[in-house]
Motif scaffolding. Structure first.
Motif, PDB file in Angstrom:
ATOM      1  N   ARG A 165      95.808 110.763 143.115  1.00 31.49           N
ATOM      2  CA  ARG A 165      96.504 110.027 141.891  1.00 31.49           C
ATOM      3  C   ARG A 165      98.021 110.328 142.050  1.00 31.49           C
ATOM      4  NH1 ARG A 165      94.336 108.919 136.298  1.00 31.49           N
ATOM      5  NH2 ARG A 165      96.258 106.516 137.101  1.00 31.49           N
ATOM      6  N   CYS A 174     109.146 110.937 132.235  1.00 27.94           N
ATOM      7  CA  CYS A 174     107.829 110.482 131.412  1.00 27.94           C
ATOM      8  C   CYS A 174     107.955 110.772 129.878  1.00 27.94           C
ATOM      9  CB  CYS A 174     106.591 110.866 132.144  1.00 27.94           C
ATOM     10  SG  CYS A 174     106.564 109.763 134.416  1.00 27.94           S
ATOM     11  N   SER A 189     107.175 105.716 138.342  1.00 33.88           N
ATOM     12  CA  SER A 189     106.689 104.575 138.021  1.00 33.88           C
ATOM     13  C   SER A 189     105.898 104.715 136.323  1.00 33.88           C
ATOM     14  CB  SER A 189     106.034 104.160 138.980  1.00 33.88           C
ATOM     15  OG  SER A 189     104.923 105.095 139.167  1.00 33.88           O
ATOM     16  N   ARG A 190     105.400 103.371 136.065  1.00 33.68           N
ATOM     17  CA  ARG A 190     104.273 103.652 134.899  1.00 33.68           C
ATOM     18  C   ARG A 190     103.022 103.584 135.181  1.00 33.68           C
ATOM     19  NH1 ARG A 190     104.804  97.906 131.776  1.00 33.68           N
ATOM     20  NH2 ARG A 190     107.076  98.387 131.587  1.00 33.68           N
ATOM     21  N   ARG A 191     102.920 103.762 136.702  1.00 34.45           N
ATOM     22  CA  ARG A 191     101.585 103.962 136.946  1.00 34.45           C
ATOM     23  C   ARG A 191     101.636 106.159 137.160  1.00 34.45           C
ATOM     24  NH1 ARG A 191      99.597 101.317 142.262  1.00 34.45           N
ATOM     25  NH2 ARG A 191      97.334 102.532 141.069  1.00 34.45           N
ATOM     26  N   CYS A 192     102.195 106.701 137.740  1.00 35.02           N
ATOM     27  CA  CYS A 192     103.282 107.560 137.795  1.00 35.02           C
ATOM     28  C   CYS A 192     103.228 108.520 136.496  1.00 35.02           C
ATOM     29  CB  CYS A 192     104.008 108.402 138.215  1.00 35.02           C
ATOM     30  SG  CYS A 192     105.421 109.824 138.839  1.00 35.02           S
ATOM     31  N   CYS A 193     103.762 108.001 135.199  1.00 33.04           N
ATOM     32  CA  CYS A 193     103.829 108.762 134.369  1.00 33.04           C
ATOM     33  C   CYS A 193     102.959 108.860 133.382  1.00 33.04           C
ATOM     34  CB  CYS A 193     105.108 107.550 133.539  1.00 33.04           C
ATOM     35  SG  CYS A 193     107.063 108.231 133.881  1.00 33.04           S
ATOM     36  N   ALA A 194     101.266 107.400 133.753  1.00 36.96           N
ATOM     37  CA  ALA A 194     100.128 108.145 133.137  1.00 36.96           C
ATOM     38  C   ALA A 194      99.269 109.088 134.199  1.00 36.96           C
ATOM     39  CB  ALA A 194      99.565 106.833 133.670  1.00 36.96           C
ATOM     40  N   VAL A 195      99.927 109.481 135.156  1.00 38.86           N
ATOM     41  CA  VAL A 195      98.691 110.154 135.802  1.00 38.86           C
ATOM     42  C   VAL A 195      99.541 112.006 135.417  1.00 38.86           C
ATOM     43  CG1 VAL A 195      99.460 111.280 138.165  1.00 38.86           C
ATOM     44  CG2 VAL A 195      98.589 109.149 137.547  1.00 38.86           C
ATOM     45  N   LEU A 209     101.299 108.859 143.550  1.00 30.72           N
ATOM     46  CA  LEU A 209     102.000 107.323 143.245  1.00 30.72           C
ATOM     47  C   LEU A 209     102.985 108.122 141.957  1.00 30.72           C
ATOM     48  CD1 LEU A 209      98.761 106.529 140.210  1.00 30.72           C
ATOM     49  CD2 LEU A 209     100.171 105.300 142.924  1.00 30.72           C
ATOM     50  N   CYS A 210     103.409 109.604 142.463  1.00 26.59           N
ATOM     51  CA  CYS A 210     104.699 110.208 141.829  1.00 26.59           C
ATOM     52  C   CYS A 210     105.840 110.609 142.915  1.00 26.59           C
ATOM     53  CB  CYS A 210     104.404 111.417 140.905  1.00 26.59           C
ATOM     54  SG  CYS A 210     103.729 110.551 139.263  1.00 26.59           S
ATOM     55  N   GLN A 220      98.218 113.017 132.043  1.00 27.75           N
ATOM     56  CA  GLN A 220      96.796 113.117 131.284  1.00 27.75           C
ATOM     57  C   GLN A 220      96.358 114.477 131.579  1.00 27.75           C
ATOM     58  OE1 GLN A 220      94.649 109.970 133.914  1.00 27.75           O
ATOM     59  NE2 GLN A 220      94.268 111.925 135.400  1.00 27.75           N
TER      60      GLN A 220
END
Length: 101
Positions: free
Chosen positions: A37, A93, A54-60, A40-41, A63
């Motif tokens: 994951r 992020c 990306s939003r997906r990167c920031c979600a990673v 993604l960043c 967490q």
């Protein structure tokens, strides 16, 4: 002198392990994040002028255990990652970068 050489060897071994982990398809958890994951960043932390995360990167990143990830900071160049870009990522992020990072 032997201690310095031994320390350098350990750092190279850890760097090689980190690079291998990032390249392996199987997920390995480091600092509360599966290494697969973290890819993604990759765009947001490599290159001279990286795009925003990306939003997906920031979600990673949200967490992740950020102080734990900071402990790998010295290994980032060996993986082709600019430490300045990586340290800017939490702020981009909406998070605070840990103090000792």
């Amino acid at each position: 002198m032997a201690q310095t050489g031994g320390k350098a060897l350990v750092q190279w071994l850890v760097a090689a392990l980190l690079i291998a982990l990032l390249c392996v398809a199987q997920a390995v958890v480091i600092c509360n994040v599966e290494t697969s994951r973290l890819n993604l960043c990759r765009a947001a932390i490599t290159g001279r002028y990286p795009p925003p995360p990306s939003r997906r990167c920031c979600a990673v990143i949200k967490q992740a255990n950020l102080p734990c990830l900071c402990s790998y900071k010295s290994l980032l160049p060996a993986a082709g990652i600019d430490p300045k870009n990586a340290l800017a990522l939490p702020g981009k992020c909406g998070l605070r970068t840990p103090r000792r990072c």
